[in-house]
Write an enzyme that holds these catalytic residues in place. Structure first.
Site, PDB file in Angstrom:
ATOM      1  N   ASP A 291       0.865  -1.183   0.000  1.00  0.00           N
ATOM      2  CA  ASP A 291       0.000   0.000   0.000  1.00  0.00           C
ATOM      3  C   ASP A 291       0.902   1.233   0.000  1.00  0.00           C
ATOM      4  O   ASP A 291       1.877   1.276   0.749  1.00  0.00           O
ATOM      5  CB  ASP A 291      -0.899  -0.005   1.248  1.00  0.00           C
ATOM      6  CG  ASP A 291      -2.109   0.897   1.089  1.00  0.00           C
ATOM      7  OD1 ASP A 291      -1.914   2.105   0.818  1.00  0.00           O
ATOM      8  OD2 ASP A 291      -3.250   0.417   1.257  1.00  0.00           O
TER       9      ASP A 291
ATOM     10  N   LEU B  57      -0.208   4.138   0.842  1.00  0.00           N
ATOM     11  CA  LEU B  57      -0.791   4.996   1.880  1.00  0.00           C
ATOM     12  C   LEU B  57      -1.336   6.311   1.346  1.00  0.00           C
ATOM     13  O   LEU B  57      -1.511   7.273   2.100  1.00  0.00           O
ATOM     14  CB  LEU B  57       0.228   5.249   3.015  1.00  0.00           C
ATOM     15  CG  LEU B  57       0.770   3.991   3.715  1.00  0.00           C
ATOM     16  CD1 LEU B  57       1.755   4.357   4.801  1.00  0.00           C
ATOM     17  CD2 LEU B  57      -0.376   3.153   4.288  1.00  0.00           C
TER      18      LEU B  57
ATOM     19  N   ILE C 247      -9.688   6.273  -5.499  1.00  0.00           N
ATOM     20  CA  ILE C 247     -11.108   5.945  -5.358  1.00  0.00           C
ATOM     21  C   ILE C 247     -12.024   7.165  -5.291  1.00  0.00           C
ATOM     22  O   ILE C 247     -13.238   7.015  -5.192  1.00  0.00           O
ATOM     23  CB  ILE C 247     -11.344   5.087  -4.093  1.00  0.00           C
ATOM     24  CG1 ILE C 247     -10.838   5.812  -2.841  1.00  0.00           C
ATOM     25  CG2 ILE C 247     -10.676   3.726  -4.233  1.00  0.00           C
ATOM     26  CD1 ILE C 247     -11.217   5.141  -1.531  1.00  0.00           C
TER      27      ILE C 247
ATOM     28  N   TYR D  69     -12.877   8.308 -12.911  1.00  0.00           N
ATOM     29  CA  TYR D  69     -12.719   7.155 -12.010  1.00  0.00           C
ATOM     30  C   TYR D  69     -13.423   5.930 -12.590  1.00  0.00           C
ATOM     31  O   TYR D  69     -12.826   4.849 -12.708  1.00  0.00           O
ATOM     32  CB  TYR D  69     -13.289   7.506 -10.634  1.00  0.00           C
ATOM     33  CG  TYR D  69     -13.470   6.321  -9.712  1.00  0.00           C
ATOM     34  CD1 TYR D  69     -12.382   5.530  -9.335  1.00  0.00           C
ATOM     35  CD2 TYR D  69     -14.722   5.989  -9.204  1.00  0.00           C
ATOM     36  CE1 TYR D  69     -12.545   4.448  -8.478  1.00  0.00           C
ATOM     37  CE2 TYR D  69     -14.891   4.912  -8.347  1.00  0.00           C
ATOM     38  CZ  TYR D  69     -13.803   4.143  -7.992  1.00  0.00           C
ATOM     39  OH  TYR D  69     -13.965   3.060  -7.155  1.00  0.00           O
TER      40      TYR D  69
ATOM     41  N   VAL E 267     -20.488   8.236   3.082  1.00  0.00           N
ATOM     42  CA  VAL E 267     -21.634   9.034   3.499  1.00  0.00           C
ATOM     43  C   VAL E 267     -22.144   8.607   4.874  1.00  0.00           C
ATOM     44  O   VAL E 267     -22.471   9.461   5.711  1.00  0.00           O
ATOM     45  CB  VAL E 267     -22.758   9.008   2.433  1.00  0.00           C
ATOM     46  CG1 VAL E 267     -23.290   7.591   2.194  1.00  0.00           C
ATOM     47  CG2 VAL E 267     -23.889   9.942   2.821  1.00  0.00           C
ATOM     48  N   VAL E 268     -22.175   7.312   5.148  1.00  0.00           N
ATOM     49  CA  VAL E 268     -22.655   6.842   6.453  1.00  0.00           C
ATOM     50  C   VAL E 268     -21.716   7.314   7.550  1.00  0.00           C
ATOM     51  O   VAL E 268     -22.150   7.858   8.581  1.00  0.00           O
ATOM     52  CB  VAL E 268     -22.790   5.306   6.474  1.00  0.00           C
ATOM     53  CG1 VAL E 268     -23.127   4.820   7.881  1.00  0.00           C
ATOM     54  CG2 VAL E 268     -23.854   4.843   5.486  1.00  0.00           C
TER      55      VAL E 268
END
Length: 316
Positions: free
Chosen positions: A31, A33, A83, A147, A190-191
Protein backbone atom coordinates in the site's frame (compact mmCIF):
# COMPACT_ATOMS: atom_id res chain seq x y z
CA UNK A 1 -2.01 -20.10 0.56
CA UNK A 2 0.44 -17.30 -0.14
CA UNK A 3 -1.57 -14.18 -0.85
CA UNK A 4 -0.70 -10.66 -2.01
CA UNK A 5 -3.14 -7.90 -1.10
CA UNK A 6 -2.74 -4.52 -2.78
CA UNK A 7 -4.37 -1.60 -0.99
CA UNK A 8 -4.44 -3.62 2.21
CA UNK A 9 -4.15 -0.58 4.46
CA UNK A 10 -7.33 0.91 3.02
CA UNK A 11 -10.80 0.74 4.53
CA UNK A 12 -12.03 -2.40 2.72
CA UNK A 13 -8.47 -3.73 2.43
CA UNK A 14 -8.13 -3.79 6.20
CA UNK A 15 -11.22 -6.01 6.52
CA UNK A 16 -10.05 -8.28 3.69
CA UNK A 17 -6.66 -8.63 5.42
CA UNK A 18 -8.40 -9.55 8.68
CA UNK A 19 -10.47 -12.24 6.95
CA UNK A 20 -7.49 -13.72 5.10
CA UNK A 21 -5.38 -13.87 8.26
CA UNK A 22 -8.25 -15.46 10.20
CA UNK A 23 -8.52 -18.04 7.40
CA UNK A 24 -4.88 -18.99 8.01
CA UNK A 25 -3.14 -17.72 4.88
CA UNK A 26 0.31 -16.18 4.65
CA UNK A 27 -0.28 -12.55 3.70
CA UNK A 28 1.81 -9.84 2.07
CA UNK A 29 0.33 -6.33 1.94
CA UNK A 30 1.42 -3.51 -0.36
CA UNK A 31 0.00 0.00 0.00
CA UNK A 32 1.38 3.44 -0.86
CA UNK A 33 -0.79 5.00 1.88
CA UNK A 34 -2.27 7.58 -0.50
CA UNK A 35 -5.72 6.46 0.67
CA UNK A 36 -4.90 3.86 3.29
CA UNK A 37 -3.53 4.33 6.78
CA UNK A 38 -0.88 2.28 8.55
CA UNK A 39 -3.06 2.44 11.66
CA UNK A 40 -5.57 0.21 9.85
CA UNK A 41 -3.13 -2.72 9.85
CA UNK A 42 -1.48 -1.98 13.19
CA UNK A 43 -3.44 -4.72 14.97
CA UNK A 44 -2.08 -7.32 12.52
CA UNK A 45 1.60 -6.34 12.92
CA UNK A 46 2.32 -9.21 15.29
CA UNK A 47 0.11 -11.73 13.54
CA UNK A 48 2.24 -14.81 12.72
CA UNK A 49 0.73 -15.10 9.23
CA UNK A 50 1.40 -11.49 8.19
CA UNK A 51 4.65 -11.89 6.29
CA UNK A 52 5.26 -8.29 5.31
CA UNK A 53 3.74 -4.83 5.02
CA UNK A 54 5.37 -3.02 2.12
CA UNK A 55 4.94 0.72 1.77
CA UNK A 56 5.11 1.06 -1.98
CA UNK A 57 3.21 1.69 -5.20
CA UNK A 58 1.78 -0.75 -7.72
CA UNK A 59 3.28 1.63 -10.31
CA UNK A 60 6.73 0.54 -9.12
CA UNK A 61 7.33 -2.33 -11.55
CA UNK A 62 10.65 -3.28 -9.98
CA UNK A 63 9.00 -3.66 -6.58
CA UNK A 64 6.17 -5.75 -8.01
CA UNK A 65 8.67 -7.92 -9.90
CA UNK A 66 10.64 -8.51 -6.70
CA UNK A 67 7.54 -9.43 -4.71
CA UNK A 68 6.21 -11.87 -7.30
CA UNK A 69 9.66 -13.38 -8.00
CA UNK A 70 10.46 -13.97 -4.33
CA UNK A 71 7.12 -15.33 -3.12
CA UNK A 72 5.00 -17.95 -4.81
CA UNK A 73 1.64 -16.22 -4.56
CA UNK A 74 -1.51 -18.22 -5.14
CA UNK A 75 -3.87 -15.24 -5.29
CA UNK A 76 -3.52 -11.49 -5.70
CA UNK A 77 -6.41 -9.49 -4.30
CA UNK A 78 -6.01 -6.21 -6.15
CA UNK A 79 -7.73 -3.43 -4.19
CA UNK A 80 -5.09 -0.70 -4.57
CA UNK A 81 -6.61 2.26 -6.44
CA UNK A 82 -7.49 5.93 -6.51
CA UNK A 83 -11.11 5.95 -5.36
CA UNK A 84 -12.26 9.56 -5.15
CA UNK A 85 -14.64 10.68 -7.90
CA UNK A 86 -13.93 14.39 -7.47
CA UNK A 87 -10.16 13.78 -7.49
CA UNK A 88 -10.55 11.90 -10.77
CA UNK A 89 -12.42 14.86 -12.28
CA UNK A 90 -9.79 17.34 -11.05
CA UNK A 91 -6.78 15.15 -11.90
CA UNK A 92 -7.71 12.30 -14.27
CA UNK A 93 -4.07 11.38 -14.96
CA UNK A 94 -3.37 10.18 -11.42
CA UNK A 95 -6.53 8.08 -11.35
CA UNK A 96 -5.83 6.56 -14.77
CA UNK A 97 -2.24 5.75 -13.81
CA UNK A 98 -3.17 4.11 -10.51
CA UNK A 99 -6.35 2.35 -11.56
CA UNK A 100 -5.62 1.30 -15.14
CA UNK A 101 -1.86 1.23 -15.64
CA UNK A 102 -1.26 -0.05 -12.10
CA UNK A 103 -3.70 -2.88 -12.78
CA UNK A 104 -1.83 -3.70 -16.00
CA UNK A 105 1.44 -3.98 -14.07
CA UNK A 106 -0.20 -6.34 -11.56
CA UNK A 107 -1.66 -8.44 -14.37
CA UNK A 108 1.72 -8.78 -16.07
CA UNK A 109 3.27 -10.20 -12.92
CA UNK A 110 0.28 -12.48 -12.37
CA UNK A 111 0.58 -13.75 -15.94
CA UNK A 112 4.29 -14.48 -15.54
CA UNK A 113 3.71 -16.46 -12.35
CA UNK A 114 0.16 -17.72 -13.07
CA UNK A 115 -1.42 -16.08 -10.02
CA UNK A 116 -5.18 -15.64 -9.74
CA UNK A 117 -6.27 -11.98 -9.72
CA UNK A 118 -9.36 -10.72 -7.90
CA UNK A 119 -9.92 -7.21 -9.22
CA UNK A 120 -11.89 -4.76 -7.11
CA UNK A 121 -14.01 -2.60 -9.37
CA UNK A 122 -16.98 -0.46 -8.38
CA UNK A 123 -20.72 0.02 -8.79
CA UNK A 124 -19.87 3.51 -10.11
CA UNK A 125 -19.32 1.96 -13.56
CA UNK A 126 -23.09 1.42 -13.94
CA UNK A 127 -25.74 3.63 -15.45
CA UNK A 128 -28.62 4.46 -13.13
CA UNK A 129 -30.91 1.65 -12.04
CA UNK A 130 -34.20 1.48 -13.94
CA UNK A 131 -35.51 -1.89 -12.72
CA UNK A 132 -36.96 -2.59 -9.29
CA UNK A 133 -35.20 -5.98 -9.46
CA UNK A 134 -31.90 -4.09 -9.26
CA UNK A 135 -28.72 -3.82 -11.29
CA UNK A 136 -27.41 -7.13 -12.63
CA UNK A 137 -24.01 -7.61 -14.25
CA UNK A 138 -25.66 -7.19 -17.67
CA UNK A 139 -26.85 -3.68 -16.82
CA UNK A 140 -25.53 -0.87 -19.09
CA UNK A 141 -22.33 0.79 -17.98
CA UNK A 142 -21.73 4.53 -18.11
CA UNK A 143 -18.33 6.05 -17.34
CA UNK A 144 -19.74 9.24 -15.80
CA UNK A 145 -16.37 10.12 -14.20
CA UNK A 146 -12.72 9.43 -15.08
CA UNK A 147 -12.72 7.16 -12.01
CA UNK A 148 -15.44 4.99 -13.57
CA UNK A 149 -13.69 5.17 -16.95
CA UNK A 150 -10.38 4.02 -15.50
CA UNK A 151 -12.07 1.15 -13.68
CA UNK A 152 -13.89 0.01 -16.83
CA UNK A 153 -10.61 0.08 -18.77
CA UNK A 154 -8.95 -1.99 -16.05
CA UNK A 155 -11.87 -4.43 -15.95
CA UNK A 156 -11.45 -5.07 -19.66
CA UNK A 157 -7.74 -5.74 -19.23
CA UNK A 158 -8.44 -8.11 -16.34
CA UNK A 159 -10.95 -10.12 -18.39
CA UNK A 160 -8.68 -10.07 -21.46
CA UNK A 161 -6.02 -11.92 -19.47
CA UNK A 162 -8.58 -14.62 -18.70
CA UNK A 163 -9.50 -15.05 -22.37
CA UNK A 164 -6.06 -14.52 -23.93
CA UNK A 165 -3.88 -16.37 -21.43
CA UNK A 166 -6.23 -18.56 -19.43
CA UNK A 167 -5.27 -16.62 -16.31
CA UNK A 168 -7.86 -17.05 -13.55
CA UNK A 169 -9.25 -13.56 -12.99
CA UNK A 170 -12.51 -12.16 -11.64
CA UNK A 171 -13.98 -8.65 -11.64
CA UNK A 172 -15.97 -7.81 -8.53
CA UNK A 173 -18.27 -4.82 -8.24
CA UNK A 174 -19.27 -4.16 -4.63
CA UNK A 175 -21.86 -1.45 -4.08
CA UNK A 176 -21.40 1.43 -1.64
CA UNK A 177 -19.53 -0.06 1.29
CA UNK A 178 -19.49 1.44 4.78
CA UNK A 179 -18.51 0.50 8.32
CA UNK A 180 -15.79 0.78 10.96
CA UNK A 181 -12.38 2.06 9.81
CA UNK A 182 -13.89 4.13 7.00
CA UNK A 183 -12.67 7.71 6.91
CA UNK A 184 -15.18 10.14 8.40
CA UNK A 185 -14.20 13.10 6.21
CA UNK A 186 -13.91 13.77 2.50
CA UNK A 187 -15.99 11.96 -0.10
CA UNK A 188 -17.43 8.48 -0.37
CA UNK A 189 -18.18 7.53 3.22
CA UNK A 190 -21.63 9.03 3.50
CA UNK A 191 -22.65 6.84 6.45
CA UNK A 192 -19.43 7.54 8.35
CA UNK A 193 -19.60 11.28 7.64
CA UNK A 194 -23.25 11.48 8.70
CA UNK A 195 -22.58 9.53 11.90
CA UNK A 196 -19.56 11.60 12.83
CA UNK A 197 -21.48 14.86 12.34
CA UNK A 198 -24.46 13.53 14.27
CA UNK A 199 -22.27 12.55 17.22
CA UNK A 200 -20.45 15.90 17.07
CA UNK A 201 -23.76 17.77 17.20
CA UNK A 202 -23.35 19.18 13.71
CA UNK A 203 -25.70 19.48 10.76
CA UNK A 204 -25.79 16.81 8.06
CA UNK A 205 -25.05 18.29 4.64
CA UNK A 206 -26.67 16.60 1.63
CA UNK A 207 -25.48 17.30 -1.91
CA UNK A 208 -28.29 18.32 -4.24
CA UNK A 209 -31.88 17.30 -3.57
CA UNK A 210 -30.95 14.13 -1.69
CA UNK A 211 -33.30 11.97 -3.75
CA UNK A 212 -30.36 9.95 -5.13
CA UNK A 213 -30.34 6.43 -3.71
CA UNK A 214 -27.56 4.14 -2.59
CA UNK A 215 -27.33 0.42 -1.90
CA UNK A 216 -25.24 0.31 1.27
CA UNK A 217 -23.21 -2.83 2.00
CA UNK A 218 -21.69 -3.42 5.44
CA UNK A 219 -17.94 -3.84 5.19
CA UNK A 220 -17.68 -7.26 6.87
CA UNK A 221 -20.16 -8.61 4.30
CA UNK A 222 -18.15 -6.95 1.53
CA UNK A 223 -14.86 -8.45 2.76
CA UNK A 224 -16.43 -11.91 2.91
CA UNK A 225 -17.52 -11.51 -0.70
CA UNK A 226 -14.08 -10.30 -1.84
CA UNK A 227 -12.30 -13.19 -0.14
CA UNK A 228 -14.71 -15.85 -1.41
CA UNK A 229 -14.24 -14.62 -4.99
CA UNK A 230 -10.58 -15.61 -4.65
CA UNK A 231 -11.33 -19.06 -3.27
CA UNK A 232 -13.74 -20.20 -5.98
CA UNK A 233 -12.92 -21.06 -9.59
CA UNK A 234 -16.64 -20.74 -10.43
CA UNK A 235 -16.25 -16.96 -10.82
CA UNK A 236 -13.12 -17.06 -13.00
CA UNK A 237 -13.69 -14.93 -16.10
CA UNK A 238 -16.82 -13.41 -14.56
CA UNK A 239 -18.07 -10.02 -13.36
CA UNK A 240 -19.91 -10.32 -10.03
CA UNK A 241 -21.92 -7.76 -8.03
CA UNK A 242 -22.40 -7.57 -4.29
CA UNK A 243 -24.82 -5.34 -2.42
CA UNK A 244 -27.51 -5.31 0.23
CA UNK A 245 -30.33 -5.48 -2.33
CA UNK A 246 -32.05 -2.50 -0.74
CA UNK A 247 -31.58 1.12 -1.69
CA UNK A 248 -32.24 4.21 0.39
CA UNK A 249 -32.30 7.87 -0.59
CA UNK A 250 -29.67 10.09 0.96
CA UNK A 251 -32.51 12.10 2.55
CA UNK A 252 -33.94 8.97 4.18
CA UNK A 253 -30.47 7.85 5.26
CA UNK A 254 -29.89 11.18 7.01
CA UNK A 255 -33.24 10.81 8.81
CA UNK A 256 -32.36 7.26 9.83
CA UNK A 257 -28.99 8.36 11.24
CA UNK A 258 -30.62 11.30 13.08
CA UNK A 259 -33.44 9.14 14.48
CA UNK A 260 -35.94 11.25 12.54
CA UNK A 261 -34.66 14.70 13.56
CA UNK A 262 -34.91 16.54 10.23
CA UNK A 263 -33.99 19.92 11.74
CA UNK A 264 -30.29 19.07 11.43
CA UNK A 265 -30.44 18.27 7.69
CA UNK A 266 -29.14 20.88 5.25
CA UNK A 267 -29.03 20.67 1.44
CA UNK A 268 -25.97 22.14 -0.28
CA UNK A 269 -24.90 22.59 -3.89
CA UNK A 270 -23.69 19.37 -5.52
CA UNK A 271 -19.95 19.28 -6.18
CA UNK A 272 -20.17 16.99 -9.23
CA UNK A 273 -23.78 16.59 -10.40
CA UNK A 274 -22.60 15.42 -13.84
CA UNK A 275 -21.15 12.25 -12.26
CA UNK A 276 -24.03 11.52 -9.90
CA UNK A 277 -25.87 8.22 -10.35
CA UNK A 278 -29.47 8.85 -9.39
CA UNK A 279 -30.44 5.33 -8.38
CA UNK A 280 -28.20 2.46 -7.30
CA UNK A 281 -29.79 -0.84 -6.30
CA UNK A 282 -27.83 -4.08 -6.47
CA UNK A 283 -28.96 -7.47 -7.67
CA UNK A 284 -26.56 -9.98 -6.06
CA UNK A 285 -28.22 -13.12 -7.39
CA UNK A 286 -25.11 -14.13 -9.33
CA UNK A 287 -22.94 -13.92 -6.20
CA UNK A 288 -25.41 -16.18 -4.43
CA UNK A 289 -25.59 -18.65 -7.31
CA UNK A 290 -21.80 -18.91 -7.82
CA UNK A 291 -20.44 -18.30 -4.33
CA UNK A 292 -23.36 -18.90 -2.00
CA UNK A 293 -22.80 -15.34 -0.79
CA UNK A 294 -25.48 -13.06 0.56
CA UNK A 295 -25.33 -10.11 2.96
CA UNK A 296 -25.89 -10.84 6.64
CA UNK A 297 -25.89 -7.37 8.25
CA UNK A 298 -28.94 -5.11 7.88
CA UNK A 299 -28.55 -1.40 7.24
CA UNK A 300 -29.86 -0.53 10.71
CA UNK A 301 -27.47 -2.98 12.40
CA UNK A 302 -24.54 -1.79 10.27
CA UNK A 303 -25.24 1.84 11.15
CA UNK A 304 -25.39 0.90 14.84
CA UNK A 305 -22.04 -0.91 14.69
CA UNK A 306 -20.41 1.92 12.76
CA UNK A 307 -21.71 4.52 15.19
CA UNK A 308 -20.35 2.53 18.14
CA UNK A 309 -16.95 2.33 16.46
CA UNK A 310 -16.82 6.08 15.76
CA UNK A 311 -17.81 6.77 19.39
CA UNK A 312 -15.03 4.45 20.60
CA UNK A 313 -12.35 6.30 18.63
CA UNK A 314 -11.12 9.87 18.79
CA UNK A 315 -12.74 10.72 15.46
CA UNK A 316 -15.49 12.96 16.82
Amino acid sequence: MNILLTGGAGFIGRWVAKQLLEDGHKLWIIDDLSNGREANVEEFRQHPQLQSFVKGSILDEALLTQLFDEHQFDICYHLGASINVQDSIDDPRTTFNNDTIGTFYVLEQARKHHVKVVFMSTCMVYDRCTEETGITEQHPIKPASPYAGAKIAAENMVLSYYYAYGLPTVVIRPFNTYGPFQKTGGEGGVVAIFLKNKLAGKELNIYGEGTQTRDLLYVADCARFVVQAGYSSKVDGEIVNAGLGRDISVNELAKLVLDGDESRIRHVEHIHPQSEIQKLLCNSEKAYQLLGWKPEVSLEEGIRRTGEWIESTDLI
